[in-house]
Write a protein that holds these residues in place. Structure first.
Motif, PDB file in Angstrom:
ATOM      1  N   ARG B 153       0.529  -1.429  -0.298  1.00  0.00           N
ATOM      2  CA  ARG B 153      -0.036   0.041  -0.315  1.00  0.00           C
ATOM      3  C   ARG B 153       0.571   1.295  -0.371  1.00  0.00           C
ATOM      4  O   ARG B 153       0.721   2.298  -0.159  1.00  0.00           O
ATOM      5  CB  ARG B 153      -1.418  -0.225   0.937  1.00  0.00           C
ATOM      6  CG  ARG B 153      -2.111   0.867   1.036  1.00  0.00           C
ATOM      7  CD  ARG B 153      -3.138   0.530   1.905  1.00  0.00           C
ATOM      8  NE  ARG B 153      -2.493   0.747   3.393  1.00  0.00           N
ATOM      9  CZ  ARG B 153      -3.287   0.505   4.523  1.00  0.00           C
ATOM     10  NH1 ARG B 153      -4.754   0.604   4.424  1.00  0.00           N
ATOM     11  NH2 ARG B 153      -3.410   0.441   5.826  1.00  0.00           N
ATOM     12  N   ASN B 154       2.043   1.029   0.518  1.00  0.00           N
ATOM     13  CA  ASN B 154       2.725   2.402   0.919  1.00  0.00           C
ATOM     14  C   ASN B 154       3.262   2.796  -0.481  1.00  0.00           C
ATOM     15  O   ASN B 154       4.056   4.156  -0.558  1.00  0.00           O
ATOM     16  CB  ASN B 154       3.645   2.230   1.730  1.00  0.00           C
ATOM     17  CG  ASN B 154       3.122   2.298   3.231  1.00  0.00           C
ATOM     18  OD1 ASN B 154       1.579   2.383   3.357  1.00  0.00           O
ATOM     19  ND2 ASN B 154       3.808   1.960   4.307  1.00  0.00           N
ATOM     20  N   LEU B 156       2.669   1.472  -3.741  1.00  0.00           N
ATOM     21  CA  LEU B 156       2.250   1.620  -4.839  1.00  0.00           C
ATOM     22  C   LEU B 156       2.395   2.363  -5.938  1.00  0.00           C
ATOM     23  O   LEU B 156       2.218   2.287  -6.858  1.00  0.00           O
ATOM     24  CB  LEU B 156       0.315   1.118  -4.365  1.00  0.00           C
ATOM     25  CG  LEU B 156      -0.500   0.429  -5.774  1.00  0.00           C
ATOM     26  CD1 LEU B 156       0.084  -0.763  -5.836  1.00  0.00           C
ATOM     27  CD2 LEU B 156      -2.100   0.557  -5.775  1.00  0.00           C
ATOM     28  N   PRO B 157       2.278   3.880  -5.678  1.00  0.00           N
ATOM     29  CA  PRO B 157       2.332   4.830  -6.766  1.00  0.00           C
ATOM     30  C   PRO B 157       4.012   4.965  -7.561  1.00  0.00           C
ATOM     31  O   PRO B 157       4.447   4.201  -8.462  1.00  0.00           O
ATOM     32  CB  PRO B 157       2.689   6.040  -5.707  1.00  0.00           C
ATOM     33  CG  PRO B 157       0.943   5.803  -4.234  1.00  0.00           C
ATOM     34  CD  PRO B 157       2.068   4.473  -4.743  1.00  0.00           C
ATOM     35  N   GLY B 160       3.819   1.346  -9.496  1.00  0.00           N
ATOM     36  CA  GLY B 160       2.514   1.755 -10.723  1.00  0.00           C
ATOM     37  C   GLY B 160       4.231   2.638 -11.887  1.00  0.00           C
ATOM     38  O   GLY B 160       3.805   2.123 -12.859  1.00  0.00           O
ATOM     39  N   THR B 214      -2.641   4.149 -15.647  1.00  0.00           N
ATOM     40  CA  THR B 214      -2.704   4.796 -14.620  1.00  0.00           C
ATOM     41  C   THR B 214      -4.056   4.682 -13.817  1.00  0.00           C
ATOM     42  O   THR B 214      -3.904   4.920 -12.732  1.00  0.00           O
ATOM     43  CB  THR B 214      -2.275   6.525 -15.125  1.00  0.00           C
ATOM     44  OG1 THR B 214      -1.327   6.331 -15.738  1.00  0.00           O
ATOM     45  CG2 THR B 214      -2.278   7.094 -14.497  1.00  0.00           C
ATOM     46  N   LEU B 217      -4.416   2.065 -11.592  1.00  0.00           N
ATOM     47  CA  LEU B 217      -3.943   1.742 -10.177  1.00  0.00           C
ATOM     48  C   LEU B 217      -4.012   3.016  -9.301  1.00  0.00           C
ATOM     49  O   LEU B 217      -4.190   2.784  -8.286  1.00  0.00           O
ATOM     50  CB  LEU B 217      -2.026   2.579 -11.072  1.00  0.00           C
ATOM     51  CG  LEU B 217      -1.213   1.191 -11.326  1.00  0.00           C
ATOM     52  CD1 LEU B 217       0.020   1.864 -12.635  1.00  0.00           C
ATOM     53  CD2 LEU B 217      -0.952  -0.148 -10.382  1.00  0.00           C
ATOM     54  N   GLY B 218      -5.020   4.102  -9.946  1.00  0.00           N
ATOM     55  CA  GLY B 218      -4.961   4.924  -8.798  1.00  0.00           C
ATOM     56  C   GLY B 218      -6.607   4.951  -7.769  1.00  0.00           C
ATOM     57  O   GLY B 218      -6.716   4.698  -6.913  1.00  0.00           O
ATOM     58  N   GLU B 221      -5.647   2.185  -5.860  1.00  0.00           N
ATOM     59  CA  GLU B 221      -4.525   2.997  -4.831  1.00  0.00           C
ATOM     60  C   GLU B 221      -5.792   3.498  -3.439  1.00  0.00           C
ATOM     61  O   GLU B 221      -6.268   3.301  -2.918  1.00  0.00           O
ATOM     62  CB  GLU B 221      -3.808   3.915  -5.098  1.00  0.00           C
ATOM     63  CG  GLU B 221      -2.722   4.075  -4.191  1.00  0.00           C
ATOM     64  CD  GLU B 221      -1.952   5.632  -5.260  1.00  0.00           C
ATOM     65  OE1 GLU B 221      -2.081   6.678  -4.455  1.00  0.00           O
ATOM     66  OE2 GLU B 221      -1.994   5.619  -6.617  1.00  0.00           O
ATOM     67  N   ARG B 222      -7.089   4.070  -3.964  1.00  0.00           N
ATOM     68  CA  ARG B 222      -8.327   5.069  -3.865  1.00  0.00           C
ATOM     69  C   ARG B 222      -8.764   3.672  -3.075  1.00  0.00           C
ATOM     70  O   ARG B 222      -8.587   3.972  -1.812  1.00  0.00           O
ATOM     71  CB  ARG B 222      -8.570   5.321  -4.369  1.00  0.00           C
ATOM     72  CG  ARG B 222      -8.406   7.312  -5.100  1.00  0.00           C
ATOM     73  CD  ARG B 222      -9.630   7.992  -5.265  1.00  0.00           C
ATOM     74  NE  ARG B 222     -10.282   6.673  -6.759  1.00  0.00           N
ATOM     75  CZ  ARG B 222      -9.188   7.119  -8.025  1.00  0.00           C
ATOM     76  NH1 ARG B 222      -8.340   8.068  -8.327  1.00  0.00           N
ATOM     77  NH2 ARG B 222      -9.328   6.931  -8.936  1.00  0.00           N
ATOM     78  N   LEU B 224      -7.285   0.369  -1.569  1.00  0.00           N
ATOM     79  CA  LEU B 224      -6.844   0.159   0.156  1.00  0.00           C
ATOM     80  C   LEU B 224      -6.818   1.494   0.886  1.00  0.00           C
ATOM     81  O   LEU B 224      -6.679   1.184   1.808  1.00  0.00           O
ATOM     82  CB  LEU B 224      -5.290   0.049  -1.018  1.00  0.00           C
ATOM     83  CG  LEU B 224      -5.333  -1.416  -1.783  1.00  0.00           C
ATOM     84  CD1 LEU B 224      -4.030  -1.334  -1.781  1.00  0.00           C
ATOM     85  CD2 LEU B 224      -6.130  -2.524  -1.103  1.00  0.00           C
ATOM     86  N   ARG B 225      -5.928   2.564   0.162  1.00  0.00           N
ATOM     87  CA  ARG B 225      -6.514   3.946   1.054  1.00  0.00           C
ATOM     88  C   ARG B 225      -7.846   3.860   1.605  1.00  0.00           C
ATOM     89  O   ARG B 225      -7.937   4.055   3.109  1.00  0.00           O
ATOM     90  CB  ARG B 225      -6.320   5.466   0.500  1.00  0.00           C
ATOM     91  CG  ARG B 225      -5.450   6.415   1.640  1.00  0.00           C
ATOM     92  CD  ARG B 225      -5.625   7.400   0.478  1.00  0.00           C
ATOM     93  NE  ARG B 225      -5.555   8.016  -0.196  1.00  0.00           N
ATOM     94  CZ  ARG B 225      -5.485   8.342  -1.283  1.00  0.00           C
ATOM     95  NH1 ARG B 225      -4.122   7.734  -1.688  1.00  0.00           N
ATOM     96  NH2 ARG B 225      -6.172   8.698  -2.638  1.00  0.00           N
TER      97      ARG B 225
END
Lengths: 299, 236
Positions: B153-154, B156-157, B160, B214, B217-218, B221-222, B224-225
């Motif tokens: 999670r930390n 991921l950006p 990606g 992208t 992945l976004g 990410e959202r 998971l957050r």
């Protein structure tokens, strides 16, 4: 006395050249509440972490359930750890899991208990510490005191034979210390074997069955709370107890000091009485634990 | 002018079914890129766990040495050279160029992903490992159930980003005569002597691919957050 649960002999631990534990020997008996006190750097936490082998001792033996766990293989160590609960200063809850999943992760993975059974057990335990409504919350949504109560419940879910507490209230805001100590007192009352490192001297005095004073990597003093706290001690123990103001909360201490100062001044009896009233009737009577040399015979 | 453009378009993409070069090329690009991402993740996780376990707890001394050599060699040599060496020397007995490309790119990307994942693992408080171990979980179980979900999670950006780089890097597979999207466009250029449409179209398709990746992945990410969800999944 009841049977011995943990028998520790000649325990030593070094980090590189620094010897933190210099040969500790003690037995932890079933149902006992052992509280370790002492100055920081004295080895309390390291000693506790050696008990469940989070730190591998350099020398010595720890016999748990009839086997020496220091030299046991990894699988045995994992099993031993699953039978000892540990509560950390910084809670160490798993932030990516809900409260419920934090609690039932280990019972499911290690014990192989069912989805349903672990959920029911977790909810029962949460209810016991008054947090049943937080089951679906994530740790970051909880206060420090709630986090620590969840952490205690997480350990209890493994039905441990002994609970180790590593300064469980040191990272809490003062108003949350009580709720965590209450849970610990409740555990002690129900016969849980506990070893705690704490700076809460009132807890040590009220709940401990035995107090260990660790200093310089050794058990420098040992005894019942009465033996440790009610007698005057020389040397490091006396010095340490003098610093931590045993038996007095901070407020009481301030009130008492303030009244001491006022009594030295030219203050009339009425004024003094009024001040005492304003201060909320702080007791001038030492409860036997404060430093007796401070008492003055004014009457 | 418009007539010229339409003629050019017909010549490049319609005549002789030349659009097939781009379509088949797109298929190869996606096959190689997605498989290489998967291979890279596998290698990356393994190397990252070995490296961070060694750095924090002193485990896997020999494997750690092997991993370090791997990282040095892969990150120290150009991707094209690695592709050619894989094709002409290491895997010359294998017929499938797609498979060779997947392995070459996967192993290359694995090195970069390993370092990203290692950074993620090392960003996790050691107390998490202690809590897992104190509950009786083994080192590996704690790693997989507790540490890695948080680590991913930390990072991921950053991960990606590496996927995007990998996707675009596959455009060099023409070096081993594999016809991907870029090579397909190049073939059309060589047959029609037209440069603008084939290359600009290829560029546009890559752009759409990257934008889609992208976007996905976004979303992940959202997700998971917002939920704090457990990516490995503990069945709860």
């Amino acid at each position: 006395m009841s049977e011995t649960l943990l028998s520790i002999k000649g325990l030593k631990k070094s980090f590189g050249k620094l010897e933190v534990l210099k040969g500790l020997t003690t037995d932890i008996r079933k149902g006992e509440v052992v509280v370790m006190i002492g100055p920081s750097g004295g080895g309390k936490s390291t000693f506790l972490r050696c008990m469940n082998l989070l730190e591998q001792p350099t020398e010595g033996s720890i016999v748990f359930d009839g086997i020496d766990i220091v030299s046991a293989d990894e699988a045995v160590k994992n099993r031993v750890r699953s039978e000892m609960g540990m509560v950390f200063q910084h809670f160490n809850l798993f932030p990516h899991l809900t409260v419920l999943d934090n609690i039932r992760l280990a019972p499911r993975l290690v014990r192989g208990h069912s989805h349903y059974a672990t959920a029911r057990q977790a909810l029962e335990l949460l209810d016991r510490v008054g947090l049943a409504d937080k089951a679906k919350a994530y740790p970051q949504q909880l206060s420090g005191g709630q986090k620590q109560r969840v952490a205690i419940v997480r350990s209890l879910a493994m039905e441990p034979k002994v609970m180790l507490f590593d300064e469980p209230t040191s990272a809490l805001d003062p108003e949350m210390v009580g709720e965590v100590l209450d849970v610990m007192k409740d555990l002690a009352k129900n016969g849980m074997t506990m070893v705690a490192v704490t700076h809460e001297m009132r807890f040590a005095r009220d709940v401990a069955s035995r107090v260990l004073f660790l200093e310089g990597g050794r058990i420098a003093a040992e005894g019942t709370p009465a033996e440790i706290f009610d007698r005057k001690h020389d040397g490091r123990l006396g010095e340490f107890l003098g610093k931590v103001h045993v038996g007095m909360g901070f407020r009481d201490k301030v009130k008492s000091e303030l009244l001491d100062i006022l009594e030295d001044r030219e203050v009339s009896e009425e004024e003094l009485a009024r001040l005492k009233e304003l201060l909320g009737g702080a007791s001038r009577q030492s409860d036997g634990f404060s430093n007796p040399t401070k008492r003055r015979t004014t009457q | 002018m418009w007539q010229g453009l339409i003629d050019d378009f017909t010549q490049c993409f319609v005549a002789n079914g030349r659009w097939g070069y781009l379509l088949r090329g797109l298929g190869v690009t996606m096959e190689v890129a997605l498989s290489a991402i998967a291979v890279g993740l596998l290698v990356g996780f393994l190397v990252a766990v070995i490296r961070s376990s060694h750095d924090r707890y002193g485990y896997f001394r020999i494997l750690n040495f092997v991993a370090k050599v791997y990282l040095t060699v892969i990150r120290g040599t150009p991707m094209v050279v690695q592709l050619l060496i894989t094709y002409y020397i290491i895997l010359k007995s294998i017929d499938s160029k797609v498979l060779i490309a997947i392995l070459a790119f996967g192993i290359n990307s694995g090195a970069y992903q390993a370092e990203i994942i290692r950074a993620g693992i090392e960003s996790i408080d050691p107390g998490q490992m202690e809590a897992g171990r104190a509950l009786g979980l083994s080192y590996w179980r704690t790693m997989i159930r507790i540490i890695l979900p948080q680590a991913i999670r930390n990072v991921l950006p950053a991960l990606g980003n590496e996927f995007i780089v990998l996707l675009k890097d596959t455009s060099i597979v023409g070096y081993i005569a594999l016809i991907d999207l870029a090579k397909g466009g190049d073939i059309i250029r060589s047959q029609t002597y037209s440069v603008y449409l084939p290359y600009l179209t290829v560029a546009a398709v890559y752009l759409v691919l990257v934008m889609t990746l992208t976007w996905l992945l976004g979303k992940l990410e959202r997700y998971l957050r917002n939920t704090g969800a457990d990516v490995v999944g503990n069945g709860s």
